[in-house]
Design an enzyme around this catalytic site. Structure first.
Site, mmCIF file in Angstrom:
data_model
loop_
_atom_site.group_PDB
_atom_site.id
_atom_site.type_symbol
_atom_site.label_atom_id
_atom_site.label_comp_id
_atom_site.label_asym_id
_atom_site.label_seq_id
_atom_site.Cartn_x
_atom_site.Cartn_y
_atom_site.Cartn_z
ATOM 1 N N ASP A 199 0.871 -1.180 0.000
ATOM 2 C CA ASP A 199 0.000 0.000 0.000
ATOM 3 C C ASP A 199 0.908 1.231 0.000
ATOM 4 O O ASP A 199 1.539 1.543 1.017
ATOM 5 C CB ASP A 199 -0.902 0.020 1.231
ATOM 6 C CG ASP A 199 -1.998 -1.034 1.185
ATOM 7 O OD1 ASP A 199 -1.813 -2.075 0.516
ATOM 8 O OD2 ASP A 199 -3.038 -0.834 1.846
ATOM 9 N N LYS A 256 -7.033 3.651 -3.126
ATOM 10 C CA LYS A 256 -7.365 3.582 -1.706
ATOM 11 C C LYS A 256 -7.603 4.984 -1.175
ATOM 12 O O LYS A 256 -6.886 5.919 -1.538
ATOM 13 C CB LYS A 256 -6.227 2.883 -0.960
ATOM 14 C CG LYS A 256 -6.391 2.771 0.554
ATOM 15 C CD LYS A 256 -5.231 1.996 1.158
ATOM 16 C CE LYS A 256 -5.233 2.052 2.680
ATOM 17 N NZ LYS A 256 -4.074 1.331 3.272
ATOM 18 N N LYS A 304 -10.257 0.398 -2.289
ATOM 19 C CA LYS A 304 -10.107 0.076 -0.872
ATOM 20 C C LYS A 304 -10.488 1.283 -0.033
ATOM 21 O O LYS A 304 -10.035 2.399 -0.280
ATOM 22 C CB LYS A 304 -8.674 -0.351 -0.555
ATOM 23 C CG LYS A 304 -8.444 -0.642 0.933
ATOM 24 C CD LYS A 304 -7.049 -1.181 1.201
ATOM 25 C CE LYS A 304 -6.776 -1.319 2.695
ATOM 26 N NZ LYS A 304 -5.417 -1.868 2.979
#
Length: 233
Positions: free
Chosen positions: A89, A151, A180
């Site tokens: 991430d 995300k 996400k």
């Protein structure tokens, strides 16, 4: 619906001890979530703790501000992959995105994707600092650079995932790019509402609470529906 496999159990707070990380991995393994997301220094601990469970090990690069040099993010990503990380991430360069420096942002993401050698890369936009136009641009650059997820947040900014942001991100990227939600996903109702809007993964620390609530609803103790959420922060 397998709620557990939508959750990345988050173990990113700076005060967590090694014992805290192991306990968090134990929760992740017992509850069979999608992954844990640990600090870079904890990857080897998580890999050992989760061996044989089927739970992936995720970690972060350029976290939490995204302002390290691309070469630093690349070196970090390579080390993390070598240590056993399955997912990365990364935080894009928020300031350069706000500048409209599309070349820098694209190349920064693409370099991490290349360094990840096929591992899943999720790109954190940190939406609390962005206009809708900047969020759209960040999503498009993420897709063009070859990453797998957009995300919403790190969980360390003034705001987290919102329904409006999930809807905007889902509408902006192609169907093969996933979304996400992270930051403020503390209840089952929040998770379900954001899932219905298009999110497929959720960063959460309240994993056990969410899954216990879902189990109770499956037993018929209350309906498995999402009530309208006002804020997810």
């Amino acid at each position: 619906m397998n709620i557990a496999k939508m959750i990345d159990h988050s173990l990113l707070r700076p005060e967590l001890t090694t014992d805290d990380i192991r306990r968090g991995c134990d929760i992740a393994g017992r509850r069979a979530v999608a992954s844990v997301c640990v600090r870079p220094s904890d990857v080897e601990i998580a890999v050992a703790a989760l061996a044989g469970t089927g739970v992936l090990v995720g970690t972060v690069a350029g976290f939490p501000h995204g302002d390290t040099r691309t070469t630093t993010k690349v070196a970090e990503t390579r080390e993390l992959v070598e240590a056993g990380a399955d997912e990365i991430d990364m935080v894009l360069h928020i300031g350069r995105l706000r500048d409209g420096d599309t070349g820098y942002v694209h190349d920064d993401i693409a370099a991490v994707v290349a360094a990840a050698h096929g591992r899943i890369v999720k790109v954190i936009l940190e939406n609390a600092h962005l206009t809708d136009e900047q969020k759209i641009l960040g999503c498009r650059l993420t897709e063009q650079a070859g990453a797998h997820f957009v995300k919403t947040s790190t969980g360390f900014a003034p705001g987290g995932a919102t329904l409006a942001d999930i809807q905007l991100m889902r509408a902006t990227v192609s169907p093969h790019i996933e979304v996400k939600a992270a930051g403020g996903v503390r209840t089952l109702d929040t998770l379900l509402e954001l899932h219905h809007a298009g999110a497929t993964r959720f960063g959460a620390t309240a994993t056990e609470t969410i899954l216990d609530d879902y189990a109770a609803r499956e037993r018929g103790e209350q309906p498995i529906t999402a009530t309208p959420a006002r804020h997810h922060r």
